[in-house]
Design an enzyme around this catalytic site. Structure first.
Site, short mmCIF file in Angstrom:
data_model
loop_
_atom_site.label_atom_id
_atom_site.label_comp_id
_atom_site.label_asym_id
_atom_site.label_seq_id
_atom_site.Cartn_x
_atom_site.Cartn_y
_atom_site.Cartn_z
N GLU A 131 0.81 -1.22 0.00
CA GLU A 131 0.00 0.00 0.00
C GLU A 131 0.84 1.28 0.00
OE1 GLU A 131 -2.63 2.85 0.00
OE2 GLU A 131 -3.38 0.80 -0.03
N GLY A 174 -9.88 24.99 -7.95
CA GLY A 174 -10.10 26.41 -8.14
C GLY A 174 -10.82 27.09 -6.99
#
Length: 415
Positions: A139, A248
């Site tokens: 992982e 954004g």
């Protein structure tokens, strides 16, 4: 009404997390998943991180619901014959062995195609073709090699891995999509094919916005929505951005009432442009709505640190749930930092089947994560994970073996 994948048989050669995540998802959608395990031992996670002695661990049970377990000695010639019979009757073989393991067992792609030209062979590997393709990957290695760790954490600290298992479970989800796609293509071609999901590739797919930012950085030398702007420095690579949103709409994690003693008394707050005036009103800074230094998104970017500090002064007077209630009235995007305890006790998640209580014959009742994907015509029923070898006789009988033959195979150690 049947399940979405009724009639699809999966030969499950997976273990630990990435592969079992994939096959469990397919089982939830109705596929018959036959998990092949080693006699006497089985999937290594049956005994890892046990909380009850001699009982399958939560690690195993929470990744292997809705499956059947058979034990086969694949090194035994008769056991290999049983496996060949399974290959001939299944649609998909899923494996996450170390590179080359399936070939060493005698089941190359060419041999599998001889046995069943319609067989889809799906694999999780650490890396795709290239200099590292023979390396084992776990992982956190995948998170590091896929770009997640280098872009996670704060700029003045080391790289950080995520608590979300984006390397293992994330790759399992990618592989499941590949399998279903290959099954769909088989309806027109009649042929099986190989499906590969590399863990590095899966992590990178989930980090695509950071690859976007790398190209922006190379062209402009600065990214104004990152906390390094305007006073910090940008290097050649995408920096760690703390709790910035990565998009954004600037966002940050802010303290709420009780943060001194509760490590999760925080809220994520996004200063979305369309609701900026409402934000100003809520926090008592109405003048910011028209102030040239704050009125537009571009003007606010150099002042984000001060803006979030002012918002935090307001959130610290409210619990995270009180803040949520107020902010949602004005459509201000935000979210509480929920602990695993709070998630486990959330009634709405129980109602939707996202958190499920399952009864196990040895463990008793336990909580698990249900199917995260909901289909209106194929509701998921989460059933318990299988005991080791619980369905060996049942599956053997389906292959045409008589009770006497099954007994003989067991005496020979093949099953």
């Amino acid at each position: 009404m049947g399940k979405a994948l009724d009639g699809v048989r999966i030969l499950d050669f997976t273990h630990v997390q990435s592969g079992p995540t994939c096959t469990q998802l397919l089982a939830w959608f109705g596929a018959d998943v036959i998990k092949v395990e080693r006699a006497g031992a089985g999937d290594i996670t049956r005994e890892q991180l046990r909380d009850i002695p001699e009982v399958d661990s939560l690690y195993f049970t929470m990744l292997n619901h809705n499956k059947r377990s058979v034990t086969i000695d694949t090194k035994n010639p008769q056991g290999k014959q049983v496996l060949e019979a399974l290959i001939q009757t299944c649609d998909v073989l899923v494996e996450n062995f170390a590179p080359g393991a399936l070939d060493r067992m005698g089941f190359t792609w060419e041999r599998i195609q001889e046995l069943n030209p319609r067989m889809i062979v799906a694999s999780v590997k650490g890396f795709g073709p290239g200099p590292y393709e023979d390396c084992k990957v776990y992982e956190n290695v995948a998170q590091c090699a896929g770009g997640a760790a280098s872009t996670t954490g704060f700029d003045d600290g080391p790289p950080v891995v995520s608590g979300a298992q984006i390397g293992d479970s994330g790759t399992g989800l990618h592989l499941a999509l590949g399998i279903v796609t290959a099954l769909y293509q088989r309806t027109s071609t009649g042929r099986g094919q190989r499906v590969l999901a590399a863990m590095q590739d899966g992590v990178l797919n989930l980090c695509r916005v950071k690859l976007r930012d790398q190209q922006r950085l190379e062209r402009t030398g600065v990214m104004k929505e990152y906390p390094q702007y305007p006073n910090g420095k940008f290097g050649e690579a995408v920096p760690r951005a703390g709790n910035a949103s990565g998009g954004g709409q600037p966002g940050w994690i802010l303290k709420c009432k009780g943060w001194e003693t509760d490590p999760n008394a925080y809220i994520y707050f996004i200063t979305q442009a369309p609701v900026w005036a409402k934000i100003c009103n809520v926090i008592g800074k109405e003048e910011w709505a028209t102030d040239p230094d704050y009125a537009t998104p571009a003007a606010r970017l150099p002042h984000l640190k001060d803006i979030f500090a002012e918002i935090e002064r307001w959130t610290m007077t409210k619990t995270k749930f009180e803040a949520m209630g107020i902010l949602n009235k004005y459509d201000i995007p935000c979210g509480p930092i929920l602990s695993m305890k709070e998630i486990a006790e959330e009634p709405s998640l129980r109602k939707t089947g996202t958190i499920v209580e399952v009864d196990h014959p040895l463990r008793g009742k336990y909580l698990t994560v249900g199917n995260p994907i909901k289909l209106s015509d194929s509701p998921t029923e989460v059933t318990r994970s299988p005991l080791l070898g619980e369905h060996t006789d049942e599956v053997m009988a389906e292959l045409g073996y008589t009770p006497e033959q099954i007994s003989a195979l067991r005496t020979a150690g093949a099953i």
